[in-house]
Design an enzyme around this catalytic site. Sequence first.
Site, mmCIF file in Angstrom:
data_model
loop_
_atom_site.group_PDB
_atom_site.id
_atom_site.type_symbol
_atom_site.label_atom_id
_atom_site.label_comp_id
_atom_site.label_asym_id
_atom_site.label_seq_id
_atom_site.Cartn_x
_atom_site.Cartn_y
_atom_site.Cartn_z
ATOM 1 N N ASN A 201 0.910 16.214 2.401
ATOM 2 C CA ASN A 201 2.044 15.284 2.346
ATOM 3 C C ASN A 201 2.932 15.752 1.199
ATOM 4 O OD1 ASN A 201 3.795 13.166 2.095
ATOM 5 N ND2 ASN A 201 2.218 11.570 1.983
ATOM 6 N N ARG B 101 2.340 15.590 7.123
ATOM 7 C CA ARG B 101 3.122 14.370 7.311
ATOM 8 C C ARG B 101 4.601 14.770 7.301
ATOM 9 N NH1 ARG B 101 4.872 9.815 3.124
ATOM 10 N NH2 ARG B 101 5.557 8.261 4.621
ATOM 11 N N HIS C 171 6.486 4.650 8.266
ATOM 12 C CA HIS C 171 5.096 4.223 8.048
ATOM 13 C C HIS C 171 4.362 4.061 9.379
ATOM 14 C CE1 HIS C 171 6.172 2.009 4.007
ATOM 15 N NE2 HIS C 171 5.801 3.255 3.776
ATOM 16 N N ARG D 183 13.114 0.074 -4.131
ATOM 17 C CA ARG D 183 14.212 0.017 -3.147
ATOM 18 C C ARG D 183 14.646 -1.415 -2.885
ATOM 19 N NH1 ARG D 183 10.844 3.318 1.059
ATOM 20 N NH2 ARG D 183 10.551 5.227 -0.125
ATOM 21 N N ASN E 197 -4.881 -5.412 -1.975
ATOM 22 C CA ASN E 197 -5.427 -5.849 -3.266
ATOM 23 C C ASN E 197 -4.854 -7.139 -3.840
ATOM 24 O OD1 ASN E 197 -7.213 -3.502 -3.910
ATOM 25 N ND2 ASN E 197 -5.271 -2.413 -3.667
ATOM 26 N N GLU F 298 -3.916 6.967 6.067
ATOM 27 C CA GLU F 298 -2.960 7.829 6.764
ATOM 28 C C GLU F 298 -3.492 9.256 6.890
ATOM 29 O OE1 GLU F 298 -0.114 5.856 4.103
ATOM 30 O OE2 GLU F 298 1.400 6.369 5.589
HETATM 31 P P1 ADP Z 1 2.426 4.192 -1.891
HETATM 32 O O1 ADP Z 1 1.418 4.923 -1.023
HETATM 33 O O2 ADP Z 1 3.580 3.603 -1.150
HETATM 34 O O3 ADP Z 1 2.829 4.909 -3.137
HETATM 35 P P2 ADP Z 1 0.248 2.308 -2.365
HETATM 36 O O4 ADP Z 1 -0.111 1.881 -0.995
HETATM 37 O O5 ADP Z 1 -0.705 3.158 -3.120
HETATM 38 O O6 ADP Z 1 1.701 2.907 -2.424
HETATM 39 O O7 ADP Z 1 0.507 0.976 -3.204
HETATM 40 C C1 ADP Z 1 0.928 1.025 -4.536
HETATM 41 C C2 ADP Z 1 1.173 -0.391 -5.016
HETATM 42 O O8 ADP Z 1 -0.048 -1.148 -4.886
HETATM 43 C C3 ADP Z 1 1.582 -0.454 -6.477
HETATM 44 O O9 ADP Z 1 2.662 -1.361 -6.637
HETATM 45 C C4 ADP Z 1 0.343 -1.010 -7.139
HETATM 46 O O10 ADP Z 1 0.654 -1.763 -8.281
HETATM 47 C C5 ADP Z 1 -0.196 -1.919 -6.058
HETATM 48 N N1 ADP Z 1 -1.599 -2.259 -6.331
HETATM 49 C C6 ADP Z 1 -2.654 -1.423 -6.396
HETATM 50 N N2 ADP Z 1 -3.764 -2.117 -6.760
HETATM 51 C C7 ADP Z 1 -3.380 -3.405 -6.946
HETATM 52 C C8 ADP Z 1 -4.047 -4.615 -7.340
HETATM 53 N N3 ADP Z 1 -5.352 -4.616 -7.622
HETATM 54 N N4 ADP Z 1 -3.322 -5.751 -7.388
HETATM 55 C C9 ADP Z 1 -2.011 -5.747 -7.125
HETATM 56 N N5 ADP Z 1 -1.321 -4.656 -6.760
HETATM 57 C C10 ADP Z 1 -1.992 -3.507 -6.665
#
Ligand code: ADP
Length: 404
Positions: free
Chosen positions: A14, A95, A184, A245, A338, A388
């Site tokens: 990716n 990707r 996505h 964004r 989460n 993914e």
């Molecule tokens: P991407 O792949 O789009 O970069 P992710 O799916 O990894 O993103 O998600 C990242 C987001 O998830 C971040 O904003 C991070 O703070 C949030 N995040 C990860 N763990 C937690 C948690 N335990 N509680 C709240 N938010 C969380």
Amino acid sequence: MSDSVSDDLVLVVNAGSSSLKYQVLNPATEAVIADGLAEQIGESSSRIRHDYRGNEVLVEGTLVDHNAAIAKVMELFEADGVDLAGSGLAAVGHRVVHGGRSFFAPTLIDATVRSEIERISPLAPLHNPANLVGIDAVSALLPDVPAVAVFDTAFFHDLPDAAATYALDAEVAKQYAIRRYGFHGTSHEYVSRKVAETLGRDYGDINQIVLHLGNGASMSAVAGGKAIDTTMGMTPLEGLVMGTRTGDIDAGIVFQLARVAGMSIDDIDVLFNKNSGLKGLCGENDFRAVLERVDAGDDSARLAYDVYLHRLRRYIGAYLIELGRVDVIVFTAGVGENASPVRADSLAGLENFGIEVDAERNAVRGKGPRVISTDTSAVTIMVVPTNEELAIARQAIEVVAATE
Ligand code: ADP
């Protein structure tokens, strides 16, 4: 050839504008052999985190471009005793963010496919050029391994015209391929299929609302396994409030910023894509930090959270109506998997719609797919971790098997 890598394995790549994420995994057993992330490519402070069978190394230095990053990753594999080029990988899965109207399924990359991805790059100037650099860099080093492009837009290729069409001058839209493509898609499809599998239901029989809430965020309405609407549009900027964004915004604001604030189109692009969303509202795009500040009584974080939730609920309402009957609402990605307060607050007060989150089930942390609705909730509410890389690896290996 090392015996630790075999022809069951797929390298998933990716490539972003300054980053490169990779995994080597076995799509049949789901075992991840190696994964890593090269960041700040093109800067003096580049770094690579590389994990091979649980042994993590961190490398800092300068990676001038993606070719240098991939060459360094190959060296790291060599240091692990793995000759990736000679190891007989089954496939590389790339990707690719935008498939335009041309690509609606995973596709074996040859010269024609590569130039078509390049031709549609103006649709995704922030993403597709980087994806292509990744494709070129990997194929230069692994010329004998079949490479497959898996498109983020593919799952939304057949959105109904009413959902995919902007109310723009039809000729202008046609000339510039302006329509809603959605993104996505690999995650939305993986998660919605996993829901059906977990519940032991037929994918074609259930209607779902899928909330992919990560740093980028999007929602989709999936009726009997087919996406009928999604929040992202011609680019990944539309829809939900995201880490950096804006999501939906009045296009008149662009005219205002250009005419009154004297901003260039590039300035506005950076403002909307990189300096808005949660970060623009409260200075923070990490959702954990936003939640901590909300708990501590911080006003700007509270407003950011409220705007985020307001947008989510607006679309949940829209998709309830579009689907008519909703069987499952499912949360995925970093925030969705989460952040239990987001799940609870986005569905609060919807008992009249048959939507009841169970507070205790919602509070339980877990790694696998799980149900968080009450036993009496008409709509099943779930958390399903997305994957993914696994989805890309599976699709890549299927394409290669079909062409052999
Ligand atoms: P991407 O792949 O789009 O970069 P992710 O799916 O990894 O993103 O998600 C990242 C987001 O998830 C971040 O904003 C991070 O703070 C949030 N995040 C990860 N763990 C937690 C948690 N335990 N509680 C709240 N938010 C969380």
